[in-house]
Design an enzyme around this catalytic site. Sequence first.
Site, short mmCIF file in Angstrom:
data_model
loop_
_atom_site.label_atom_id
_atom_site.label_comp_id
_atom_site.label_asym_id
_atom_site.label_seq_id
_atom_site.Cartn_x
_atom_site.Cartn_y
_atom_site.Cartn_z
N ASN A 144 0.81 -1.23 0.00
CA ASN A 144 0.00 0.00 0.00
C ASN A 144 0.84 1.28 0.00
OD1 ASN A 144 0.74 -0.63 2.62
ND2 ASN A 144 -1.12 0.22 3.53
N GLY A 218 2.24 -6.21 7.26
CA GLY A 218 1.34 -6.93 6.35
C GLY A 218 0.09 -7.36 7.08
N SER A 219 -0.51 -8.42 6.61
CA SER A 219 -1.79 -8.85 7.16
C SER A 219 -1.62 -9.63 8.46
CB SER A 219 -2.51 -9.73 6.14
OG SER A 219 -1.73 -10.88 5.89
N THR A 222 -0.64 -13.35 7.74
CA THR A 222 0.79 -13.59 7.48
C THR A 222 1.61 -13.27 8.72
OG1 THR A 222 0.37 -12.88 5.21
CG2 THR A 222 2.65 -13.18 5.82
N GLY A 223 1.20 -12.26 9.46
CA GLY A 223 1.93 -11.90 10.69
C GLY A 223 2.02 -13.08 11.65
N GLU A 240 3.65 -5.20 12.26
CA GLU A 240 2.69 -4.12 12.01
C GLU A 240 1.61 -4.70 11.13
OE1 GLU A 240 2.53 -1.33 13.39
OE2 GLU A 240 4.54 -0.88 14.11
N CYS A 274 -3.62 0.66 6.55
CA CYS A 274 -3.88 -0.19 7.71
C CYS A 274 -4.73 0.55 8.73
CB CYS A 274 -2.56 -0.64 8.32
SG CYS A 274 -1.44 0.74 8.63
N GLU A 448 6.68 1.11 15.44
CA GLU A 448 7.67 1.71 14.56
C GLU A 448 7.66 3.21 14.80
OE1 GLU A 448 6.39 -0.09 10.65
OE2 GLU A 448 8.42 -0.89 10.74
#
Length: 467
Positions: A144, A218-219, A222-223, A240, A274, A448
Amino acid sequence: MAEFTMTINGKPVAGSKTVGVINPATGKVFAQVPDCSKAELDQAMEAAQNAFPAWSKDINVRRKVLGDCAAALMSPPEGLARMLTMEQGKPLDKASQEVMGTAFWCQYTSTLDLPVEVVQDNAQSHIEVRRRPLGVVAAITPWNYPIMLAMWKIAPALLAGNTVVLKPSPFTPITSLMLGEILRDIVPPGVLNVISGGDELGAMMTTHKVPRKISFTGSVETGKKVAAAAAPDLKRVTLELGGNDAAIVLPDVDPKAVAEKIFWGAFENTGQICSAIKRVYVHEKVYSTVLETLGDIAKGVKVGNGLEPGVQLGPLNNKPQFERVSELVEDAKKHGAKIVAGGNRLGGEGYFFAPTIVTEISDGVRLVDEEQFGPALPVMPYKDVEDAVRRANATTYGLSGSVWGSDADRAAEVAKQLDCGSAWVNQHLAIAPNLPFGGAKWSGIGVENGPWGLLGFTEIQVVNVVK
Ligand code: NAD
């Protein structure tokens, strides 16, 4: 032949195989990038490991190098923003802003310091708490804000003294590869490696023996895989992940003015943020005006190819995401929701979806409960603010949220009750390089940005000296 090269040990690597990149405005492949092999991944990891001892020595050297990186990005090569539009879909002016933001983030981060905290200093002893780098960081990014989110990882990881292997999303690899090319002669060989490939390359990075930290954006799905892959080697992780941000509109607002701000908090970047507003709870007193205004704005927005002048919103970035948003809107319709604006695809080619405002929908329907990550916004009324807060918090997500009210203090009291990492008042998407950004619950682990994000790339060392 790949038109863009990976950066491994300071050198261009075209890769033994290539893969196409699709322009979401046309749905057609427009460029070829390297598809990194296992052997090339090993070379990148080895280069990063070999570069670590020298790079980790002196923060002043690192600060200077990062300052030079920022300067190079402040006058980016012509075509970088254009490539961002072509691979990601966002309008060209927004792409230029992302490139500038990337430079600015790098510049700001280069000014940070690693703290040394003296806990005791007397005739008997000297005790201090220091921060040391971790080693090689595997950085994995989504599609994104590809170049900006890459810098959120690169700059603090490098300033802290780590070396990096970066892998962008297979949907948007070009600007990250270009970033590697731009910084190749500024950063010492091996310190920043950029490779490109599919999801399986990400998985290979997370199980690779070299990295000591995985910084992942990411999602949620996947996280969780990343966290599981990191566990056997106890690699450190920052995750994140996704969000399902609620905006709560209190009864004392100016409904038209607030609707405009809420619209852009939800639809910026075609809703692919996000921490975009993903559901709105509006007090019943102002509900109909807010809803109507949102619908009017949605109908008037110019959607199109981001390279065309005047376009405000581009396409969704990729086919799976386009299909997901279409599916969630169809599911909402099946559950009796009413479409106030949009609700359909636009044009015959590319992944365009009309900005969509949805009413007569409730919690329990997928468009409200799940992260749509696209231009479709459910708007729901409430009577009691306690109920709105309860509904906003009734989710596994916890990235951010906002409360809107003329009495800012009262709105802040409500915002503090949201279970999320950033609670905004009379604004949304207030993300800045000097503020920590991260999620509660399934929206992530760690933060972050700012000094807090920097510390995430370090390990504590206590130096305890008896005199
Ligand atoms: P994704 O999880 O599909 O992919 C993200 C990255 O992970 C890509 O580079 C991908 O190739 C890689 N990957 C895929 N499978 C992997 C695996 N098994 N191991 C390691 N890496 C793997 O996410 P996406 O669709 O690219 O991005 C959209 C999601 O990102 C949304 O949920 C969004 O909310 C989230 N996001 C979060 C933030 C944040 O800061 N919290 C910012 C932007 C996007």
